[in-house]
Design a protein around this motif. Structure first.
Motif, mmCIF file in Angstrom:
data_model
loop_
_atom_site.group_PDB
_atom_site.id
_atom_site.type_symbol
_atom_site.label_atom_id
_atom_site.label_comp_id
_atom_site.label_asym_id
_atom_site.label_seq_id
_atom_site.Cartn_x
_atom_site.Cartn_y
_atom_site.Cartn_z
ATOM 1 N N HIS A 109 1.505 -40.097 38.588
ATOM 2 C CA HIS A 109 2.908 -40.362 38.931
ATOM 3 C C HIS A 109 3.042 -40.856 40.372
ATOM 4 C CE1 HIS A 109 7.276 -39.483 39.204
ATOM 5 N NE2 HIS A 109 6.991 -38.960 40.389
ATOM 6 N N ALA A 110 2.181 -40.365 41.258
ATOM 7 C CA ALA A 110 2.340 -40.629 42.687
ATOM 8 C C ALA A 110 2.184 -42.097 43.047
ATOM 9 C CB ALA A 110 1.336 -39.794 43.481
ATOM 10 N N HIS A 153 6.702 -45.139 40.520
ATOM 11 C CA HIS A 153 7.448 -44.746 39.331
ATOM 12 C C HIS A 153 8.828 -45.369 39.349
ATOM 13 C CE1 HIS A 153 7.844 -41.600 42.461
ATOM 14 N NE2 HIS A 153 9.134 -41.675 42.167
ATOM 15 N N GLN A 155 10.076 -36.497 36.387
ATOM 16 C CA GLN A 155 8.713 -36.259 35.940
ATOM 17 C C GLN A 155 8.652 -35.017 35.050
ATOM 18 O OE1 GLN A 155 5.787 -35.269 38.908
ATOM 19 N NE2 GLN A 155 4.103 -36.110 37.700
ATOM 20 N N ASP A 184 10.047 -46.604 43.104
ATOM 21 C CA ASP A 184 9.887 -45.629 44.182
ATOM 22 C C ASP A 184 8.453 -45.134 44.179
ATOM 23 O OD1 ASP A 184 10.501 -44.040 46.297
ATOM 24 O OD2 ASP A 184 11.696 -42.580 45.181
ATOM 25 N N ARG A 185 8.019 -44.558 45.310
ATOM 26 C CA ARG A 185 6.670 -44.008 45.433
ATOM 27 C C ARG A 185 6.749 -42.677 46.163
ATOM 28 N NH1 ARG A 185 6.595 -49.297 45.603
ATOM 29 N NH2 ARG A 185 5.007 -50.475 44.426
ATOM 30 N N ASP A 186 5.863 -41.764 45.790
ATOM 31 C CA ASP A 186 5.834 -40.484 46.474
ATOM 32 C C ASP A 186 5.394 -40.669 47.918
ATOM 33 O OD1 ASP A 186 6.522 -39.372 44.110
ATOM 34 O OD2 ASP A 186 4.574 -38.460 43.677
ATOM 35 N N ASP A 197 3.439 -40.103 51.315
ATOM 36 C CA ASP A 197 2.058 -39.711 51.620
ATOM 37 C C ASP A 197 2.027 -38.341 52.302
ATOM 38 O OD1 ASP A 197 1.156 -42.092 50.553
ATOM 39 O OD2 ASP A 197 1.254 -43.143 52.496
#
Length: 334
Positions: free
Chosen positions: A243-244, A247, A253, A330-332, A334
């Motif tokens: 997922h990271a 998404h 999630q 979107d992205r998780d 870091d």
């Protein structure tokens, strides 16, 4: 076969069933495969012995027995991967990884002189494949299939007394054998496994509903249409660690591996949504499976207002088309 009791095994032959399990000498943290588990009371008995860090997989040919076993385990909050029940025919390949099981307990008849000798030899080969080097195989039979006899060493089996002996009860013979096979050379041992099951989803009922697919562009248009339709849908990402990497913006999630067990709470949370859109990496496996499970759940409740859907192409196609659009992807952090 066994039937479920609250604490003890209720079987047509309870002494043989419990004796077979006792002979196995199961210890905490082990992975155990139970062939011919019936409605699962023997599996639950073993689960107490292996504890929270162990795993028990029950396999049976009767779908109704497996369904009952799953219901009972769920009622006791025993869920996969710790306790799993799988419907498999005795002639099928075992849905278990090679060299992954500490102990195999079998209530299936494996008489080498039977007319089904070829099928039984196949099952014997499968038992050999899944048991770890030094692992144990516990059988109740008069004759051991040649595919096992030539590869396993018979240990002493304990009867009522403290001295090891071959135990006989009601014309049954109990064998505990250990596998003499070389360990894998990779990593000088075994990598920790979350589950010995080859495919995690086999621990759950197969979905029966069919669901519709939406193009990624249709999902993007739903998101662009604004607040007037925002409350009518939700996008569900059923991936886990992957997922990271990116998404659908605003997606929720809900990992596929625990989705079936969480269906009641999922419905409570999203039951008012008219459209529930699922996706995974490519929407070929996890996404469609979860969508179909949810549609099965809706159908069982008689709720015709919501609809489970699948985003065609999954996140792979989504990122190819909309990966550069921060309003859609979107992205998780870091």
């Amino acid at each position: 076969m066994t039937s479920v009791g609250e604490e003890a095994i209720d079987s047509t032959d309870p002494i043989s069933c419990t004796r077979l399990i006792d002979v196995a000498s199961v210890t905490e943290g082990e992975t155990v495969l139970y062939l011919g588990c019936g409605t699962g009371s023997g599996v639950l008995y073993i689960a107490k012995r292996v504890g929270d860090k162990g795993q028990v997989i029950g396999i049976d040919e009767r779908l109704d027995a497996i369904a009952q076993a799953r219901r009972t385990a769920t009622a006791r909050d025993l869920r996969p991967p710790r306790v799993a029940f799988v419907h498999v025919l005795q002639t099928d390949e075992l849905p278990v990884l090679s060299d992954s099981v500490d102990c195999v307990v079998s209530m299936w008849s494996l008489r080498s002189d039977s007319e089904e000798r070829q099928e039984e030899e196949k099952l014997g080969n499968e038992i050999w494949r899944v048991v770890k080097p030094g692992g144990r195989v516990v059988l109740s039979m008069k004759d051991i299939p040649e595919s096992l006899r030539s590869k396993l060493v018979v240990d002493a089996v304990y009867n009522h007394g403290s001295q090891p002996e071959v135990a006989m009860n009601d014309n049954k013979i109990f064998y505990r054998l250990h596998a003499v096979k070389p360990p894998r050379k990779e990593e000088d041992g075994y990598l920790p496994l979350e589950s010995a099951l080859r495919d995690w989803w086999t621990a759950y009922p197969a979905p029966v509903s069919e669901v519709q697919h939406l193009d990624c562009g249709d999902v993007a248009n739903m998101m662009r249409n604004g607040s007037e339709k925002q409350g009518d849908y939700v996008v569900i990402d059923v991936r886990r660690k992957d997922h990271a990497g990116g998404h659908v913006r605003g997606s929720v999630q809900c990992p596929a591996q625990t989705f079936y067990d969480d269906l009641p709470s999922f419905y409570e949370r999203f039951g008012e949504k008219k459209q529930v859109v699922f996706y995974c990496g490519s929407s070929h496996g996890r996404g469609p499976r979860c969508a179909r499970w949810y549609q099965d759940y809706l159908n069982a409740k008689g709720d015709t207002r919501p609809e489970a859907l699948v985003m065609r192409g999954g996140i792979k196609e989504w990122k190819e088309r909309f990966g550069g659009d921060d309003g859609l992807t979107d992205r998780d952090a870091d």
